[in-house]
Design a protein around this motif. Structure first.
Motif, PDB file in Angstrom:
ATOM      1  N   ASP A 230      -3.690   0.255 -11.578  1.00  0.00           N
ATOM      2  CA  ASP A 230      -2.755  -0.302 -12.550  1.00  0.00           C
ATOM      3  C   ASP A 230      -2.127  -1.587 -12.019  1.00  0.00           C
ATOM      4  O   ASP A 230      -1.974  -2.571 -12.761  1.00  0.00           O
ATOM      5  CB  ASP A 230      -1.646   0.705 -12.881  1.00  0.00           C
ATOM      6  CG  ASP A 230      -2.186   1.990 -13.462  1.00  0.00           C
ATOM      7  OD1 ASP A 230      -3.212   1.930 -14.172  1.00  0.00           O
ATOM      8  OD2 ASP A 230      -1.587   3.052 -13.224  1.00  0.00           O
ATOM      9  N   ILE A 231      -1.772  -1.587 -10.756  1.00  0.00           N
ATOM     10  CA  ILE A 231      -1.201  -2.780 -10.122  1.00  0.00           C
ATOM     11  C   ILE A 231      -2.211  -3.923 -10.167  1.00  0.00           C
ATOM     12  O   ILE A 231      -1.888  -5.058 -10.537  1.00  0.00           O
ATOM     13  CB  ILE A 231      -0.808  -2.487  -8.656  1.00  0.00           C
ATOM     14  CG1 ILE A 231       0.158  -1.295  -8.562  1.00  0.00           C
ATOM     15  CG2 ILE A 231      -0.240  -3.733  -8.004  1.00  0.00           C
ATOM     16  CD1 ILE A 231       1.524  -1.529  -9.075  1.00  0.00           C
ATOM     17  N   ARG A 232      -3.454  -3.614  -9.814  1.00  0.00           N
ATOM     18  CA  ARG A 232      -4.496  -4.650  -9.803  1.00  0.00           C
ATOM     19  C   ARG A 232      -4.760  -5.175 -11.215  1.00  0.00           C
ATOM     20  O   ARG A 232      -4.925  -6.387 -11.411  1.00  0.00           O
ATOM     21  CB  ARG A 232      -5.780  -4.089  -9.182  1.00  0.00           C
ATOM     22  CG  ARG A 232      -5.692  -3.898  -7.667  1.00  0.00           C
ATOM     23  CD  ARG A 232      -7.038  -3.547  -7.062  1.00  0.00           C
ATOM     24  NE  ARG A 232      -7.368  -2.143  -7.294  1.00  0.00           N
ATOM     25  CZ  ARG A 232      -7.055  -1.160  -6.448  1.00  0.00           C
ATOM     26  NH1 ARG A 232      -6.403  -1.425  -5.331  1.00  0.00           N
ATOM     27  NH2 ARG A 232      -7.395   0.088  -6.703  1.00  0.00           N
ATOM     28  N   CYS A 268       4.889  -5.815  -6.329  1.00  0.00           N
ATOM     29  CA  CYS A 268       5.582  -5.236  -5.173  1.00  0.00           C
ATOM     30  C   CYS A 268       6.658  -4.251  -5.606  1.00  0.00           C
ATOM     31  O   CYS A 268       6.838  -3.192  -4.986  1.00  0.00           O
ATOM     32  CB  CYS A 268       6.190  -6.355  -4.331  1.00  0.00           C
ATOM     33  SG  CYS A 268       4.965  -7.391  -3.482  1.00  0.00           S
ATOM     34  N   ILE A 269       7.375  -4.574  -6.673  1.00  0.00           N
ATOM     35  CA  ILE A 269       8.424  -3.679  -7.169  1.00  0.00           C
ATOM     36  C   ILE A 269       7.821  -2.368  -7.664  1.00  0.00           C
ATOM     37  O   ILE A 269       8.320  -1.282  -7.362  1.00  0.00           O
ATOM     38  CB  ILE A 269       9.234  -4.372  -8.282  1.00  0.00           C
ATOM     39  CG1 ILE A 269      10.099  -5.485  -7.693  1.00  0.00           C
ATOM     40  CG2 ILE A 269      10.100  -3.365  -9.037  1.00  0.00           C
ATOM     41  CD1 ILE A 269      10.809  -6.337  -8.713  1.00  0.00           C
ATOM     42  N   HIS A 270       6.734  -2.454  -8.421  1.00  0.00           N
ATOM     43  CA  HIS A 270       6.097  -1.238  -8.935  1.00  0.00           C
ATOM     44  C   HIS A 270       5.519  -0.386  -7.818  1.00  0.00           C
ATOM     45  O   HIS A 270       5.523   0.850  -7.902  1.00  0.00           O
ATOM     46  CB  HIS A 270       5.012  -1.604  -9.959  1.00  0.00           C
ATOM     47  CG  HIS A 270       5.561  -2.109 -11.254  1.00  0.00           C
ATOM     48  ND1 HIS A 270       6.528  -1.432 -11.968  1.00  0.00           N
ATOM     49  CD2 HIS A 270       5.263  -3.214 -11.984  1.00  0.00           C
ATOM     50  CE1 HIS A 270       6.811  -2.102 -13.070  1.00  0.00           C
ATOM     51  NE2 HIS A 270       6.066  -3.185 -13.096  1.00  0.00           N
ATOM     52  N   ILE A 271       5.021  -1.025  -6.773  1.00  0.00           N
ATOM     53  CA  ILE A 271       4.511  -0.271  -5.624  1.00  0.00           C
ATOM     54  C   ILE A 271       5.647   0.541  -5.002  1.00  0.00           C
ATOM     55  O   ILE A 271       5.475   1.715  -4.642  1.00  0.00           O
ATOM     56  CB  ILE A 271       3.882  -1.229  -4.594  1.00  0.00           C
ATOM     57  CG1 ILE A 271       2.585  -1.819  -5.148  1.00  0.00           C
ATOM     58  CG2 ILE A 271       3.610  -0.503  -3.269  1.00  0.00           C
ATOM     59  CD1 ILE A 271       2.084  -3.042  -4.391  1.00  0.00           C
ATOM     60  N   CYS A 272       6.811  -0.062  -4.877  1.00  0.00           N
ATOM     61  CA  CYS A 272       7.953   0.630  -4.280  1.00  0.00           C
ATOM     62  C   CYS A 272       8.476   1.755  -5.169  1.00  0.00           C
ATOM     63  O   CYS A 272       8.948   2.776  -4.663  1.00  0.00           O
ATOM     64  CB  CYS A 272       9.079  -0.360  -3.994  1.00  0.00           C
ATOM     65  SG  CYS A 272       8.729  -1.511  -2.652  1.00  0.00           S
ATOM     66  N   ARG A 273       8.407   1.572  -6.472  1.00  0.00           N
ATOM     67  CA  ARG A 273       8.989   2.542  -7.399  1.00  0.00           C
ATOM     68  C   ARG A 273       8.028   3.649  -7.808  1.00  0.00           C
ATOM     69  O   ARG A 273       8.459   4.727  -8.228  1.00  0.00           O
ATOM     70  CB  ARG A 273       9.463   1.820  -8.667  1.00  0.00           C
ATOM     71  CG  ARG A 273      10.720   0.993  -8.480  1.00  0.00           C
ATOM     72  CD  ARG A 273      11.078   0.300  -9.768  1.00  0.00           C
ATOM     73  NE  ARG A 273      12.379  -0.380  -9.675  1.00  0.00           N
ATOM     74  CZ  ARG A 273      12.843  -1.239 -10.570  1.00  0.00           C
ATOM     75  NH1 ARG A 273      12.105  -1.529 -11.635  1.00  0.00           N
ATOM     76  NH2 ARG A 273      14.017  -1.802 -10.408  1.00  0.00           N
ATOM     77  N   SER A 274       6.756   3.390  -7.720  1.00  0.00           N
ATOM     78  CA  SER A 274       5.778   4.329  -8.268  1.00  0.00           C
ATOM     79  C   SER A 274       5.768   5.660  -7.537  1.00  0.00           C
ATOM     80  O   SER A 274       5.843   5.723  -6.304  1.00  0.00           O
ATOM     81  CB  SER A 274       4.382   3.714  -8.231  1.00  0.00           C
ATOM     82  OG  SER A 274       3.430   4.636  -8.722  1.00  0.00           O
TER      83      SER A 274
END
Length: 335
Positions: A230-232, A268-274
């Motif tokens: 999803d991030i990619r 980066c934010i979504h990686i931290c929150r996921s």
């Protein structure tokens, strides 16, 4: 191609609402819609194989109304919206997410503006809702022009965030989505299609006095549960869109640098929150998307922008743990 009989002699607006596992939001959404002027309007719910009782709740709530409920096997929000595009009768398309709301007379004002001006696109104001509290409006305070140019709308999307590259808070001419379907991916499936539609819009109106209320803090939303793919996908969408804008609006090329940096920030934010990314994957993925921010940190600190924005960029440049703790402290303060 499946067809649905039109309820009105002429459908001016098709309201498209994809539904997946949002049962608790549906009663309030139906009340919100029933309070609108729905003449010459069709409301299409596309249930994407919900497994939490949303399917049954939709059928129950739709009884005695003209709302159209379509059930499909779970294929993702992009497939649900594409399904709706195939069966919609409206001259215009209005997209609503099921956990969001629209202000009183939202559809009535859109219909009036569409009738009076025959635009390709209508922009509306919007606000975030956090913990049930409505945040300030984005466009009204800046006295946004009634007839903005396409380049101005794109500029706001790429630089200020006062207009978002999403489907909501807009009314699209259906012709803007001819040969313009949503890519089958979980995240940012609307961004490239929305920007493509905006690039094709020659006549744009701003409808003041109404707003779209975006629920920004639903814990079970996809935005808070992104997987590495999803991030990619989200990052690649911004890269693809940058190619389109460079070609159609070369004067905006400099803004694309900021948009791509903001895309890296969001990754980066979504990686931290996921909650869906394994702990051993987080730091490696974070390092990948923090690279452009580290490279351009001096540029980001020198350009105009809020202190909060710069602090987020600085934390990302420093590393994963400072960013993680900053985001979680910020979230705790909002509770």
């Amino acid at each position: 191609m499946p067809q649905v009989e039109a309820k009105e002699s002429k459908v001016l607006i098709s309201v498209i609402i994809p539904v997946y596992n949002v049962r608790t939001f549906l009663p309030e959404l139906f009340e919100n819609l029933k309070g609108q002027n729905l003449t010459h309007t069709e409301v299409l719910f596309i249930d994407d194989g919900s497994a939490d009782g949303s399917s049954e709740e939709l059928d129950r709530l739709a009884k005695g109304t003209d709302f159209i409920v379509i059930h499909q096997e779970n294929s993702g929000v992009a497939a649900a919206r594409n399904h709706a595009l195939d069966i919609a009768h409206g001259e215009y398309l209005c997209f609503i997410d099921p956990d969001d709301r629209i202000s009183i007379n939202y559809l009535q004002v859109l219909k009036q503006v569409a009738h009076d001006n025959h635009p390709d696109l209508i922009i509306t104001d919007w606000r975030k809702v956090v913990n049930g509290v409505q945040q300030p409006l984005y466009l009204a305070p800046i006295d946004f022009p009634q007839f903005p140019t396409t380049q101005l709308v794109l500029t706001e999307i790429l630089s200020s965030g006062r207009i978002i590259g999403s489907l909501w808070a807009k009314l699209f001419s259906a012709k803007l989505f001819q040969d313009n379907r949503f890519p089958i991916q979980r995240t940012s499936s609307d961004y490239a299609s929305v920007l493509s539609a905006i690039c094709k819009a020659h006549h744009i109106c701003y409808a003041p006095g109404i707003f779209y209320a975006y629920t920004a803090d639903r814990a079970t939303s996809l935005q808070n549960n992104q997987k590495p793919q999803d991030i990619r996908d989200s990052a690649q969408v911004h890269e693809k869109t940058a190619q389109l804008i460079r070609k159609e609006y070369p004067a905006l090329a400099n803004l694309l640098r900021i948009d791509l940096l903001n895309s890296a920030q969001q990754a980066c934010i979504h990686i931290c929150r996921s909650r869906a990314i394994k702990s051993d994957e987080r730091k490696a993925l974070f390092r990948h998307y923090r690279k452009p921010i580290m490279h351009d940190l001096i540029y980001l600190m020198k350009r105009s922008g809020s202190l909060k924005y710069k602090m987020i960029m600085l934390c990302i440049a420093v590393g994963y743990y400072p960013t993680y703790f900053m985001l979680h402290i910020s979230a705790a303060k909002q509770r």
